[in-house]
Design a protein around this motif. Structure first.
Motif, PDB file in Angstrom:
ATOM      1  N   SER A 212       0.834  -1.208   0.000  1.00  0.00           N
ATOM      2  CA  SER A 212       0.000   0.000   0.000  1.00  0.00           C
ATOM      3  C   SER A 212       0.869   1.258   0.000  1.00  0.00           C
ATOM      4  CB  SER A 212      -1.012  -0.010   1.137  1.00  0.00           C
ATOM      5  OG  SER A 212      -0.453   0.472   2.313  1.00  0.00           O
TER       6      SER A 212
ATOM      7  N   LEU B 185      -2.131   8.726   4.672  1.00  0.00           N
ATOM      8  CA  LEU B 185      -3.191   7.729   4.500  1.00  0.00           C
ATOM      9  C   LEU B 185      -4.052   8.102   3.282  1.00  0.00           C
ATOM     10  CD1 LEU B 185      -3.968   5.226   6.233  1.00  0.00           C
ATOM     11  CD2 LEU B 185      -5.775   6.612   7.248  1.00  0.00           C
ATOM     12  N   LEU B 186      -4.317   9.397   3.130  1.00  0.00           N
ATOM     13  CA  LEU B 186      -5.137   9.844   1.997  1.00  0.00           C
ATOM     14  C   LEU B 186      -4.436   9.603   0.666  1.00  0.00           C
ATOM     15  CD1 LEU B 186      -6.825  13.106   3.350  1.00  0.00           C
ATOM     16  CD2 LEU B 186      -7.905  10.909   2.843  1.00  0.00           C
ATOM     17  N   LEU B 189      -5.017   6.173  -0.177  1.00  0.00           N
ATOM     18  CA  LEU B 189      -6.410   5.957  -0.545  1.00  0.00           C
ATOM     19  C   LEU B 189      -6.727   6.501  -1.937  1.00  0.00           C
ATOM     20  CD1 LEU B 189      -9.278   5.070   0.336  1.00  0.00           C
ATOM     21  CD2 LEU B 189      -9.592   7.349   1.300  1.00  0.00           C
ATOM     22  N   LEU B 323     -14.779  10.630   5.552  1.00  0.00           N
ATOM     23  CA  LEU B 323     -14.751  10.176   4.163  1.00  0.00           C
ATOM     24  C   LEU B 323     -16.149  10.132   3.557  1.00  0.00           C
ATOM     25  CD1 LEU B 323     -12.220   7.192   4.352  1.00  0.00           C
ATOM     26  CD2 LEU B 323     -11.800   9.486   3.478  1.00  0.00           C
ATOM     27  N   LEU B 327     -15.524   6.606  -0.969  1.00  0.00           N
ATOM     28  CA  LEU B 327     -14.140   6.472  -0.516  1.00  0.00           C
ATOM     29  C   LEU B 327     -14.066   5.620   0.753  1.00  0.00           C
ATOM     30  CD1 LEU B 327     -12.530  10.002  -1.007  1.00  0.00           C
ATOM     31  CD2 LEU B 327     -12.199   7.933  -2.379  1.00  0.00           C
ATOM     32  N   LEU B 328     -15.102   5.694   1.571  1.00  0.00           N
ATOM     33  CA  LEU B 328     -15.124   4.900   2.798  1.00  0.00           C
ATOM     34  C   LEU B 328     -15.095   3.420   2.455  1.00  0.00           C
ATOM     35  CD1 LEU B 328     -15.382   4.807   5.900  1.00  0.00           C
ATOM     36  CD2 LEU B 328     -17.866   4.712   5.595  1.00  0.00           C
ATOM     37  N   ARG B 330     -13.894   2.120  -0.287  1.00  0.00           N
ATOM     38  CA  ARG B 330     -12.563   1.819  -0.802  1.00  0.00           C
ATOM     39  C   ARG B 330     -11.556   1.700   0.346  1.00  0.00           C
ATOM     40  NH1 ARG B 330     -10.034   6.099  -4.933  1.00  0.00           N
ATOM     41  NH2 ARG B 330     -12.150   6.059  -5.748  1.00  0.00           N
ATOM     42  N   TYR B 331     -11.694   2.618   1.300  1.00  0.00           N
ATOM     43  CA  TYR B 331     -10.806   2.583   2.473  1.00  0.00           C
ATOM     44  C   TYR B 331     -10.946   1.254   3.210  1.00  0.00           C
ATOM     45  CZ  TYR B 331      -8.909   3.506   7.081  1.00  0.00           C
ATOM     46  OH  TYR B 331      -8.185   3.411   8.248  1.00  0.00           O
ATOM     47  N   ASN B 332     -12.178   0.873   3.486  1.00  0.00           N
ATOM     48  CA  ASN B 332     -12.393  -0.352   4.259  1.00  0.00           C
ATOM     49  C   ASN B 332     -11.822  -1.578   3.557  1.00  0.00           C
ATOM     50  OD1 ASN B 332     -13.590   0.830   6.492  1.00  0.00           O
ATOM     51  ND2 ASN B 332     -15.641   0.742   5.618  1.00  0.00           N
ATOM     52  N   LEU B 335      -7.509  -0.394   2.855  1.00  0.00           N
ATOM     53  CA  LEU B 335      -6.639   0.118   3.916  1.00  0.00           C
ATOM     54  C   LEU B 335      -7.173  -0.182   5.317  1.00  0.00           C
ATOM     55  CD1 LEU B 335      -5.894   3.624   2.365  1.00  0.00           C
ATOM     56  CD2 LEU B 335      -4.347   1.668   2.381  1.00  0.00           C
TER      57      LEU B 335
END
Lengths: 469, 469
Positions: A212, B185-186, B189, B323, B327-328, B330-332, B335
């Protein structure tokens, strides 16, 4: 018979002197690979020392991978040719880790690497925090040095000296909020254009973080001594991330010879670095631990890292890296602007906890408690109907061990069958990442967080599953 | 004369209804750019409302950038053509920020953005931590949910609703150890292949973090309304990072029109996102703050972020992002495995601090204290010999303002001359990053952490420097 002049040992303890003599003979080839060593009793008589002293020396040699024992046959020098068969299994998808310890679905969870927080002296810890609040007051609110609070870096330097014999100046220590954060920081420091090698099988999050971060990642197979130096040399990796003191999930402790080979790999080209992830080194139950690679590194190519998540609590987000001088300079000039990610109060509290001697007392207590728990679990398995179908693989270290089952069922079937009866368990092949896809009936027992009252039932179900397919 | 039917306002407060009517007329062009508005007294008489009500409406319009005032001439509608001249100066190397608050070399440090920790109710904070230790006990040691403790995410959702009128479900909030960590982190993402635009001039660390994450970075100039939407459209950026509620260092509050233009830019292509860095929004001294871009975004293209470093203490490493739904997800999935970087005890303590109402009381107290301090400093400057050589530029918001000096000396000379006399100060052009190299005699006063006892001397030295070159 091995003959050493015990008078020459000077102030060295007898067992340690004997250990050094035998180790040196193995390294020089005086003792050949797979050569049988004298029995403890006969060597003791020969050298006019106690059996217990020989026993201690042999234990130390075992723990460092110089010798191995065969039940009822005695002790033998290790050979580099013994492979630890770890065959990745692509048929079993990596089960995603749970985000939280929900734990509802299982009565026992051997995948759960939560530590036993009951052992943790919470009242001492909360006392230390109260002390910091009272004595440091508003000081804890002030902006923090980016690399971490001086007092904590000094306390960690002291800890490294006492636990690991490392001589590290506090300036070389960078504090960060968890190892995952620090892996990311290291990628920024060492370069995104570099190729990172990880252990295969290995702790999945390490490769996940590297990926990542957008860097190329190579999986390097293990043999009986840990990460294969031959495969590493053949790869195009620049950086290698290893956990020599106790590998997850195999439990291998990398012997001194292999450590030297990997150091040799790093020295043979510029900009090659070893990340020594010492996450679990505090839980060595017998013998003196091997020196860290950082402490035998002469060229500044080892970055040491460790965490307090395993020793204090997974909710305490404090980890650290120790940088060699050249990288420290690079860090300060290119990444020194990054603010420290750990809050002031907890940095001061951890420093007080270490300086007050609480941390070391806590580790000793945990080590005893975990050893007792582990021995009890192993005995319970051996004494049950599962006993004759199971081999326990462990190296007296760390918070997990491997159980190899004699069964016609494949790994996926075993996992599925025990799951419906409330047991969550993973197999070694799930941690492999290359294509060769097969299975080897090795399962991982993370025992630190499990409830002993549930063990009997778990052993019964496992035996049942293996015996009645 | 502007005529509105005040009876139509329903339950809306009169001042707010008037504000909305005038705003709408400016937006529609009924009131032309630079057109003079009626005086407060005459409009009040005309509409049969109190002068104070008109005053409140005008203040709100000012704070949102719809109108501006000229001393002794009255109020005028804003025009998009007024440039805020910010000319970067390459001749002055960016002075590296100090790692710690050494502070020895200067008797006053206008570069120091430390907050005034004396105002912080440390006894309440330490009481809350004691409460958490006592009531939560060993619970604080357990492994944390990766996105952060539920109780804290709920408390932050409540805070966002009360402070910013945002309706955000706690699931959309991700807790992290500081904004720099969250920028990283962003990037993971949103993608390393994306191009990130930052404000020029701007807070240097933002670009530094993006660069060290290895992504391409574009500097977008500002005009009188903040980041230039024209320049943004001309650029090839995918992501834009802005601080519309109070820009550093210029202090610009981005007006509603410009916010809509930037939202329009995001909507006009897929995968374009706006990072709304609301770092300083709690310190708006007059008027209602503008709604956040997150709350007027209809397409899920705004990522809101904020921190408690500015409001509680720089040593408390707790920040968060909100988020949008897509995007949330995708994050889950990609990442979500990342462990939370903030320790349990401090997450619970902050949740208790917010839920107990302490945070809001603290912010109110700080806002008052900072307003008093700022007014005092500005008065001190105006009443001194420096007064006639200085113009204060500020928008009733945030913990810094700009002082523009009338002088023949260039920025570098001023900085050097006051430095030898113990004053650390920076100029606006130091925060610029493009090549155009010139200077504009604007200096930044970070006042939150400075000692008022030193101000008189600092003003004297500044006046001295400007007047006797």
């Amino acid at each position: 018979m091995l003959t050493y002049d015990m008078e020459k040992r000077g102030a060295t303890p007898i067992y340690f002197y004997l250990y050094k003599c035998i180790k040196s003979d193995i390294e020089k080839g005086v003792i050949k690979p797979n050569e049988k060593l004298p029995s403890k009793r006969s060597l003791a008589e020969h050298l006019k020392i106690s059996v217990m002293t020989v026993q201690n020396a042999y234990m130390q040699l075992m723990s460092e991978g110089y010798i191995y024992s065969k039940t009822k046959s005695g002790y033998f020098a290790h050979s580099l040719e013994i492979p630890f068969t770890v065959i990745p299994n692509k048929n079993i998808a990596a089960i995603p880790r749970k985000n939280t310890s929900e734990g509802d679905k299982y009565f026992i969870d051997f995948r759960d690497n939560n530590i036993n927080t009951d052992i943790f002296p919470f009242s001492v810890w909360s006392g230390v925090i109260r002390k910091v609040l009272g004595e440091y007051g508003g000081e804890t609110l002030k902006k923090l040095p980016n690399a971490g609070v001086k007092k904590l870096r000094e306390a960690i330097a002291g800890l490294l000296y006492r636990f690991r014999g490392m001589e590290v100046s506090p300036e070389r220590i960078i504090i960060g909020a968890g190892t995952e954060y620090l892996y990311g920081l290291l990628v920024k420091l060492l370069g995104k254009d570099k190729i990172y090698a990880v252990e295969d099988p290995g702790y999945g999050k390490i490769a996940a973080v590297y990926k990542s971060e957008g860097v190329e990642c190579r999986y390097i197979a293990l043999d009986g001594y840990g990460l294969s130096s031959g495969e590493l040399i053949k790869s195009d990796a620049d950086i290698v991330h290893i956990s020599p003191s106790h590998h997850f999930p195999t439990g291998i402790v990398m012997p001194a010879g292999r450590r030297r080979e990997i150091l040799g790999w790093a020295y043979s080209a510029p900009e090659r670095y070893i990340i020594e992830d010492d996450y679990d080194s505090e839980f060595r139950f017998t013998g003196k631990p091997l020196p860290t690679m950082e402490s035998i590194d002469t060229q500044g190519r080892v970055i040491y890292m460790n965490t307090f998540s395993k020793t204090i609590s997974p909710s305490l987000r404090i980890s650290y890296i120790v940088l060699p001088a050249e990288l420290l300079e690079r860090y300060n000039s290119s990444l020194g602007f990054y603010s420290c990610t750990v809050s002031g109060i907890e940095q001061y509290a951890l420093a007080e906890f270490i300086d007050g001697g609480y941390f070391e007392r806590h580790i000793n207590r945990m080590r005893k408690a975990y050893k007792t728990k582990r021995d009890l679990i192993i005995k319970q398995i051996k004494d049950s109907p599962l006993g004759e179908k199971a081999t326990i693989l462990e190296e007296d270290s760390g918070l997990h061990f491997i159980i190899k089952l004699k069964t016609d069922l494949n790994d996926r079937e075993i996992i599925g069958m025990v799951k419906v009866r409330g047991i969550n368990i993973s197999c070694l092949s799930q941690y492999g990442n290359r294509q060769e896809g097969m299975q080897n009936s090795m399962f991982i027992i993370n025992y630190s967080g499990i409830d002993m009252d549930c063990m009997a039932k778990a052993v019964e179900i496992l035996a049942d599953t293996v015996n009645h397919p």
